[in-house]
Design an enzyme around this catalytic site. Structure first.
Site, PDB file in Angstrom:
ATOM      1  N   VAL A 171       0.835  -1.202   0.000  1.00 45.07           N
ATOM      2  CA  VAL A 171       0.000   0.000   0.000  1.00 45.07           C
ATOM      3  C   VAL A 171       0.870   1.252   0.000  1.00 45.07           C
ATOM      4  O   VAL A 171       0.611   2.206  -0.737  1.00 45.07           O
ATOM      5  CB  VAL A 171      -0.967  -0.003   1.195  1.00 45.07           C
ATOM      6  CG1 VAL A 171      -1.817   1.270   1.197  1.00 45.07           C
ATOM      7  CG2 VAL A 171      -1.865  -1.232   1.158  1.00 45.07           C
ATOM      8  N   ASP A 172       1.917   1.261   0.811  1.00 42.81           N
ATOM      9  CA  ASP A 172       2.847   2.390   0.806  1.00 42.81           C
ATOM     10  C   ASP A 172       3.416   2.625  -0.592  1.00 42.81           C
ATOM     11  O   ASP A 172       3.485   3.754  -1.078  1.00 42.81           O
ATOM     12  CB  ASP A 172       4.002   2.124   1.776  1.00 42.81           C
ATOM     13  CG  ASP A 172       3.691   2.562   3.200  1.00 42.81           C
ATOM     14  OD1 ASP A 172       2.766   3.369   3.396  1.00 42.81           O
ATOM     15  OD2 ASP A 172       4.396   2.110   4.116  1.00 42.81           O
TER      16      ASP A 172
END
Length: 398
Positions: A171-172
């Site tokens: 996600v980052d």
């Protein structure tokens, strides 16, 4: 800016200055992309440095991955003198990026309103955990929280085991790509209109967006997506793992023609006529029996033979590789996927380059250098104190 072998090569973002107040991955990842595209990125660090610098090997890996080609400037933003220097940087910048705790920039005297007064045409970009409007807007958020609260963990793993996180901070990393995309769009808009922009990306939004196909199926069927392990829930064989004589492969052959081709290779031409396997819904319902019927073909052949035979038949197949095998794979080597980079101590290491090719963004194998904490403080601050007007971007004729 250190561009190493790219010096003298016109780059898409030449002349663009970015001030990066980011920590860890999401914001620094976005500015890493901008740096690789030619922007000058000034990384503002506290006297202790980016928090990632103090997190052992994992943090060191983050610095190597997301902070190449940048200039590091140390400013103590708890000191009015440091804030004044930060404001001078912003006044000359095209883009300001941050992912600090909610409200931190405002408490430091660097709110969006202040930045906009200093530089009306600046693009202000931020990463938050949960957005800026909802009940969790003041809650700190990291990749793992977004994986959990977006539903991603609920569909990752084996059905009889606990929910699992994805094996990388996905996600980052995707949020970094989304933020870079949004910043590039804002730069294009500014080139047309002269207007700045406020860009915000939340980890939760990104994690939800990554699951579009699952949301589509949920909307169509009303059935809650769940953990299924390997294999796509609505297709078979699709994303299924087969064991070869020397490894494993993943296979997708769920259309009727590709399934028939696979059965032919496996010397099981009768399977498409079996009532259990006559169409995709039937194959999904009897996945275990289907995989068992095809398994002998894979077990008696090496991975290389399976990849060659299925590939020649137009069937999607991939070797399940460990990292050492990825580094030596022919396609990876031929594509120049990994660049050689330089760490703060002068040692070199390998890191993926930009994941696209372009005539204007060369893959020359040089990934740039990670700066030491405050390595460029004196040079950058002297330059910023040189009298001159705040940045006023020219309008594009588009």
């Amino acid at each position: 800016m250190s561009r190493d072998a790219r010096a003298g090569t016109p780059m898409p973002l030449d002349g663009i200055t970015v001030v990066d107040f980011g920590q860890y991955i999401a914001a620094p990842g976005a500015t890493q992309t901008l740096a690789d595209l030619g922007a000058e990125v000034v990384k503002v660090e506290s006297p202790a440095g980016d928090q990632a610098r103090g997190v052992g090997t994992y943090g060191h890996a983050i610095m190597r991955a997301y902070n190449r080609r940048k200039k590091s400037v140390v400013l103590d933003l708890r000191d009015p003198a440091g804030v004044a220097e930060a404001r001078r940087l912003v006044a000359r910048a095209d883009v300001v990026v941050q992912n600090l705790r909610p409200g931190a920039m405002a408490r430091l005297g660097l709110s969006n309103e202040v930045l906009r007064e200093l530089n009306p045409s600046v693009i202000i970009a931020e990463v938050t955990g949960f957005g800026t409007d909802g009940p969790s807007r003041d809650r700190p958020g990291l990749d793992i929280a977004a994986q959990a609260e977006s539903g991603l963990m609920s569909v990752t793993g084996e059905p009889d085991r606990a929910p699992q996180r994805v094996g990388v901070p996905v996600v980052d990393h995707v949020a970094a790509s989304v933020l870079a995309q949004a910043i590039l769009a804002a730069l294009f808009h500014r080139a047309r209109t002269g207007e700045g922009d406020d860009v915000s990306v939340s980890l939760l939004d990104v994690a939800i967006d990554m699951q579009r196909v699952n949301w589509g199926e949920y909307g169509l069927t009303g059935r809650m997506p769940t953990r299924r392990g390997n294999g796509q829930p609505g297709a078979a064989p699709a994303a299924d793992i087969f064991t070869t004589s020397d490894g494993e492969v993943v296979v997708s052959a769920y259309t009727d023609d590709k399934f028939a081709a696979l059965c032919g290779l496996a010397a099981r031409p009768e399977l498409p006529e079996d009532p259990r396997f006559t169409d995709n819904p039937a194959r999904v319902a009897h996945r275990a029996e289907l995989l068992g019927a095809l398994a002998p073909y894979f077990a008696t052949r090496t991975t290389a033979v399976v990849v060659r035979e299925l590939g020649a038949a137009g069937i999607v197949v991939g070797e399940v590789r460990t990292y050492d095998r990825v580094l030596t794979a022919g396609d990876v080597l031929a594509g120049g996927v990994f660049a050689t980079c330089t760490d703060t101590d002068g040692s070199t290491y390998r890191m993926p380059a930009l994941p696209f090719t372009s005539r204007h963004v060369p893959r020359d194998g040089d990934g740039g250098t990670v700066p030491g904490v405050g390595e460029h403080t004196a040079d950058v601050l002297v330059a910023e104190r040189t009298p001159g007007p705040a940045r006023a971007p020219e309008r594009s004729p588009i």
